[in-house]
Design a protein around this motif. Structure first.
Motif, PDB file in Angstrom:
ATOM      1  N   GLY A  40       0.816  -1.206   0.000  1.00 40.76           N
ATOM      2  CA  GLY A  40       0.000   0.000   0.000  1.00 40.76           C
ATOM      3  C   GLY A  40       0.849   1.256   0.000  1.00 40.76           C
ATOM      4  O   GLY A  40       0.554   2.223  -0.715  1.00 40.76           O
ATOM      5  N   ARG A  72       2.332   1.708  -3.471  1.00 41.61           N
ATOM      6  CA  ARG A  72       1.357   2.230  -4.445  1.00 41.61           C
ATOM      7  C   ARG A  72       1.165   3.725  -4.264  1.00 41.61           C
ATOM      8  O   ARG A  72       1.022   4.467  -5.242  1.00 41.61           O
ATOM      9  CB  ARG A  72       0.028   1.487  -4.291  1.00 41.61           C
ATOM     10  CG  ARG A  72       0.055   0.047  -4.774  1.00 41.61           C
ATOM     11  CD  ARG A  72      -1.344  -0.542  -4.827  1.00 41.61           C
ATOM     12  NE  ARG A  72      -1.955  -0.640  -3.511  1.00 41.61           N
ATOM     13  CZ  ARG A  72      -1.865  -1.698  -2.727  1.00 41.61           C
ATOM     14  NH1 ARG A  72      -1.151  -2.756  -3.120  1.00 41.61           N
ATOM     15  NH2 ARG A  72      -2.454  -1.723  -1.546  1.00 41.61           N
ATOM     16  N   SER A  78      -4.651  -3.813   5.072  1.00 43.02           N
ATOM     17  CA  SER A  78      -5.148  -3.555   3.723  1.00 43.02           C
ATOM     18  C   SER A  78      -5.915  -2.246   3.617  1.00 43.02           C
ATOM     19  O   SER A  78      -6.075  -1.699   2.519  1.00 43.02           O
ATOM     20  CB  SER A  78      -6.042  -4.712   3.267  1.00 43.02           C
ATOM     21  OG  SER A  78      -7.210  -4.794   4.065  1.00 43.02           O
ATOM     22  N   ARG A 120      -6.590   2.741  -1.782  1.00 44.31           N
ATOM     23  CA  ARG A 120      -6.384   2.054  -3.046  1.00 44.31           C
ATOM     24  C   ARG A 120      -6.271   3.098  -4.150  1.00 44.31           C
ATOM     25  O   ARG A 120      -7.203   3.849  -4.396  1.00 44.31           O
ATOM     26  CB  ARG A 120      -7.562   1.124  -3.338  1.00 44.31           C
ATOM     27  CG  ARG A 120      -7.691  -0.019  -2.353  1.00 44.31           C
ATOM     28  CD  ARG A 120      -6.640  -1.075  -2.592  1.00 44.31           C
ATOM     29  NE  ARG A 120      -6.750  -2.168  -1.638  1.00 44.31           N
ATOM     30  CZ  ARG A 120      -5.951  -3.230  -1.650  1.00 44.31           C
ATOM     31  NH1 ARG A 120      -5.006  -3.325  -2.564  1.00 44.31           N
ATOM     32  NH2 ARG A 120      -6.081  -4.181  -0.755  1.00 44.31           N
ATOM     33  N   SER A 139      -5.317   3.722  -8.248  1.00 48.99           N
ATOM     34  CA  SER A 139      -5.220   2.992  -9.503  1.00 48.99           C
ATOM     35  C   SER A 139      -5.235   3.958 -10.671  1.00 48.99           C
ATOM     36  O   SER A 139      -5.578   5.136 -10.530  1.00 48.99           O
ATOM     37  CB  SER A 139      -6.382   1.998  -9.631  1.00 48.99           C
ATOM     38  OG  SER A 139      -7.620   2.682  -9.663  1.00 48.99           O
TER      39      SER A 139
END
Length: 209
Positions: free
Chosen positions: A25, A28, A89, A94, A96
């Motif tokens: 994470g 990213r 998580s 998140r 993208s």
């Protein structure tokens, strides 16, 4: 293979996935740093989760090394490790390519998910605390551990701080609680480092022939 080695191959794998999720994470977020608004709250939360996972690895040695192989223990370890995985998580957002036009605010992410992350960490620690109490009633060695006043003072500080960071309606109070528990954990790490230094570290490995 001993019962502990068999158990830890399962437990360690699950905790390792939590670490991978946490580091992944962070990676990213760094990869998409052009559209990330960095703050210090989410990185501090990630550090808190990482240290607690490492602490649980140590606790597995203390609690489970003498345990017999048992399916129920595997279920308990699954519950603990799965709870950590959920926390890890959710710690980082998140990001993208599909949302490349959107800005991501890490501080906003912290406030949106703090209850879940802190709640999972709190739940995992309470499971272990209950195990220590139960084992203390059945085993003399654990009775000494369960009767340790410093242990339960530390547990009280951790539980109170984590619960406050998760559920306090006032942001300053929640941030203050995060700072307190993080400083407490860093102090514990410093104590461990001091004990290692006092013991002389470890002997170097010498190669043969």
């Amino acid at each position: 293979m001993s019962a502990f080695e068999f158990f830890f191959s399962f437990y360690g794998l699950l905790l390792g996935l939590s670490v991978a999720e946490l580091v992944g994470g962070f990676a990213r977020v760094l990869h998409e740093r052009e559209r990330i608004r960095f703050g210090w709250l989410t990185p501090a939360l990630a550090l808190f989760v990482a240290i607690d996972i490492a602490t649980f690895w140590n606790q597995a040695w203390v609690i489970f090394r003498g345990a017999p192989f048992n399916t129920f223990l595997l279920l308990v370890s699954l519950s603990i490790a799965a709870t950590f995985y959920v926390a890890a998580s959710v710690t980082f957002p998140r990001v993208s390519a599909e949302g490349a036009h959107e800005r991501v605010d890490l501080d906003a992410h912290f406030w949106a998910h703090r209850k879940l992350v802190f709640g999972c960490i709190l739940g995992a620690n309470l499971i272990v605390a209950v195990m220590v109490i139960i084992l203390g009633q059945a085993d003399p060695g654990f009775a000494k551990l369960a009767g340790s006043v410093p242990l339960w003072i530390g547990v009280a500080v951790f539980v109170a701080g984590t619960a406050t960071a998760a559920f306090a309606p006032w942001r300053r109070v929640a941030v203050g609680a995060l700072i307190v528990v993080l400083l407490y954990m860093m102090w514990q790490m410093a104590r461990s480092a001091g004990e290692l230094a006092a013991a002389g570290g470890w002997s170097p490995v010498t190669g043969g022939g």
